[in-house]
Design a protein around this motif. Sequence first.
Motif, PDB file in Angstrom:
ATOM      1  N   LEU A 185      32.276  75.785 -79.170  1.00  8.19           N
ATOM      2  CA  LEU A 185      32.734  74.877 -80.220  1.00  8.19           C
ATOM      3  C   LEU A 185      31.594  74.353 -81.080  1.00  8.19           C
ATOM      4  CD1 LEU A 185      35.404  72.791 -78.244  1.00  8.19           C
ATOM      5  CD2 LEU A 185      35.653  75.001 -79.400  1.00  8.19           C
ATOM      6  N   TRP A 186      30.353  74.432 -80.558  1.00 10.33           N
ATOM      7  CA  TRP A 186      29.238  73.881 -81.335  1.00 10.33           C
ATOM      8  C   TRP A 186      28.031  74.818 -81.402  1.00 10.33           C
ATOM      9  CZ3 TRP A 186      24.518  73.442 -78.973  1.00 10.33           C
ATOM     10  CH2 TRP A 186      24.493  73.445 -77.575  1.00 10.33           C
ATOM     11  N   ALA A 187      27.875  75.730 -80.475  1.00 10.50           N
ATOM     12  CA  ALA A 187      26.648  76.539 -80.420  1.00 10.50           C
ATOM     13  C   ALA A 187      26.514  77.461 -81.625  1.00 10.50           C
ATOM     14  CB  ALA A 187      26.602  77.352 -79.129  1.00 10.50           C
ATOM     15  N   GLY A 188      27.609  77.834 -82.262  1.00 11.46           N
ATOM     16  CA  GLY A 188      27.508  78.674 -83.448  1.00 11.46           C
ATOM     17  C   GLY A 188      26.783  77.989 -84.593  1.00 11.46           C
ATOM     18  N   GLU A 245      30.276  67.808 -91.381  1.00  9.40           N
ATOM     19  CA  GLU A 245      30.431  68.602 -90.172  1.00  9.40           C
ATOM     20  C   GLU A 245      31.079  67.783 -89.051  1.00  9.40           C
ATOM     21  OE1 GLU A 245      30.547  71.816 -87.761  1.00  9.40           O
ATOM     22  OE2 GLU A 245      30.131  71.700 -89.906  1.00  9.40           O
ATOM     23  N   ALA A 246      30.763  66.492 -88.971  1.00  8.59           N
ATOM     24  CA  ALA A 246      31.391  65.651 -87.957  1.00  8.59           C
ATOM     25  C   ALA A 246      32.903  65.600 -88.160  1.00  8.59           C
ATOM     26  CB  ALA A 246      30.798  64.246 -88.003  1.00  8.59           C
ATOM     27  N   GLN A 247      33.322  65.455 -89.401  1.00  9.03           N
ATOM     28  CA  GLN A 247      34.761  65.423 -89.672  1.00  9.03           C
ATOM     29  C   GLN A 247      35.405  66.779 -89.363  1.00  9.03           C
ATOM     30  OE1 GLN A 247      36.540  67.018 -92.351  1.00  9.03           O
ATOM     31  NE2 GLN A 247      38.482  66.049 -91.819  1.00  9.03           N
ATOM     32  N   ALA A 248      34.735  67.857 -89.742  1.00  8.19           N
ATOM     33  CA  ALA A 248      35.291  69.189 -89.491  1.00  8.19           C
ATOM     34  C   ALA A 248      35.383  69.476 -87.997  1.00  8.19           C
ATOM     35  CB  ALA A 248      34.436  70.246 -90.184  1.00  8.19           C
ATOM     36  N   SER A 249      34.376  69.090 -87.240  1.00  8.60           N
ATOM     37  CA  SER A 249      34.385  69.337 -85.802  1.00  8.60           C
ATOM     38  C   SER A 249      35.390  68.440 -85.081  1.00  8.60           C
ATOM     39  CB  SER A 249      32.975  69.126 -85.229  1.00  8.60           C
ATOM     40  OG  SER A 249      32.950  69.365 -83.842  1.00  8.60           O
ATOM     41  N   TRP A 250      35.507  67.192 -85.525  1.00  9.04           N
ATOM     42  CA  TRP A 250      36.426  66.254 -84.869  1.00  9.04           C
ATOM     43  C   TRP A 250      37.876  66.693 -85.021  1.00  9.04           C
ATOM     44  CZ3 TRP A 250      35.223  61.867 -82.021  1.00  9.04           C
ATOM     45  CH2 TRP A 250      36.286  61.026 -81.690  1.00  9.04           C
ATOM     46  N   THR A 251      38.218  67.292 -86.158  1.00  6.52           N
ATOM     47  CA  THR A 251      39.604  67.675 -86.434  1.00  6.52           C
ATOM     48  C   THR A 251      39.879  69.158 -86.191  1.00  6.52           C
ATOM     49  OG1 THR A 251      39.056  68.034 -88.779  1.00  6.52           O
ATOM     50  CG2 THR A 251      39.823  65.847 -88.152  1.00  6.52           C
TER      51      THR A 251
END
Length: 323
Positions: A185-188, A245-251
């Motif tokens: 979910l985040w390593a990319g 990016e925080a908003q994109a990852s959170w949702t």
Amino acid sequence: MTTPAVADRSGADEQPGQGTRAAVLGPPPQAPVLPPAGRSRERSRRRTGRIALRTAVVATLVLLTVVFVYPLVWLLSASFKPRSDVFDNRLIPKTFTVENYLTVWQEAPIALWLGNTLVVTALAAVTVTLTSALVAWGFAFYRFRGRGPLFTLVLATMMLPGAVTLIPTFLIWNQLGLVGTNVPLWAGNLFGSAFYIFLLRQFFLGLPRDPFEAAMLDGASSWTMFWRIALPLCKPAIVLTFLFEAQASWTDLMRPLIYLQDSDTFTIPRGLKALVDQFGAGGESQWEVVVTAGVLTTVPMILLFFLGQRYFVDGVATTGSKG
């Protein structure tokens, strides 16, 4: 005793032919002078036009604000209603209750999902901000052969839909044995993002080169110039990238649906999907639980936006100021 004659010099300063031209062309045209009553009407008409324009702008802003805020207000109001009143469209609950929040905490591991989402969001936002800034700094500051075509190639990756790389990316993470964990979910983001590279490059191009030339004369390394000069000068852009990016990852729901299998690793969007399946139309129809969970997952993003609002506005206002 004779008095010296005084010469008449009234026309000494006139240029030859000046009088002739003035006589031919005549006096310069004068602007029409309105009577006092006409000037008053003109000022009144302009003032009325400005007031009408301002009123129209304010009315439009108020209408758009209501359109965007109403769903959030409805969601918040529904979270304090009993099951029978959830869809009564009252913004002020007829029967006020907080039982829904207690039920959510009892029926679902909301705290665990919030913690998982917070970790994934922080790692995704930090990694993509740093790596994208490094790549953007290289494209903006250094001159090398093939820089233009290479940057065009980076931008071309934005044209690829996510569905095109979905299966190859899954196969890579599956070979690494990381399917079922939060790592995909985040390593990319360790490899940056084309959109953020373009965004940050625009800011770096707008920086003056004098501080960097002075730092090079003092023997500063490239990393020192990037970390101590470029990043502080581009603080609004860095914060803007982090917020995006925080908003994109959170949702994000797509990747958790693909990679997460155990409820202990669920993020908030994946947990909400599970709650909708259990308590929504396909389950027990307890929509008060679903809307309450929606409020709990929305509040952190609202707080994050208000904390970074100043940088958000500054970053958007100055994006693309130099190409």
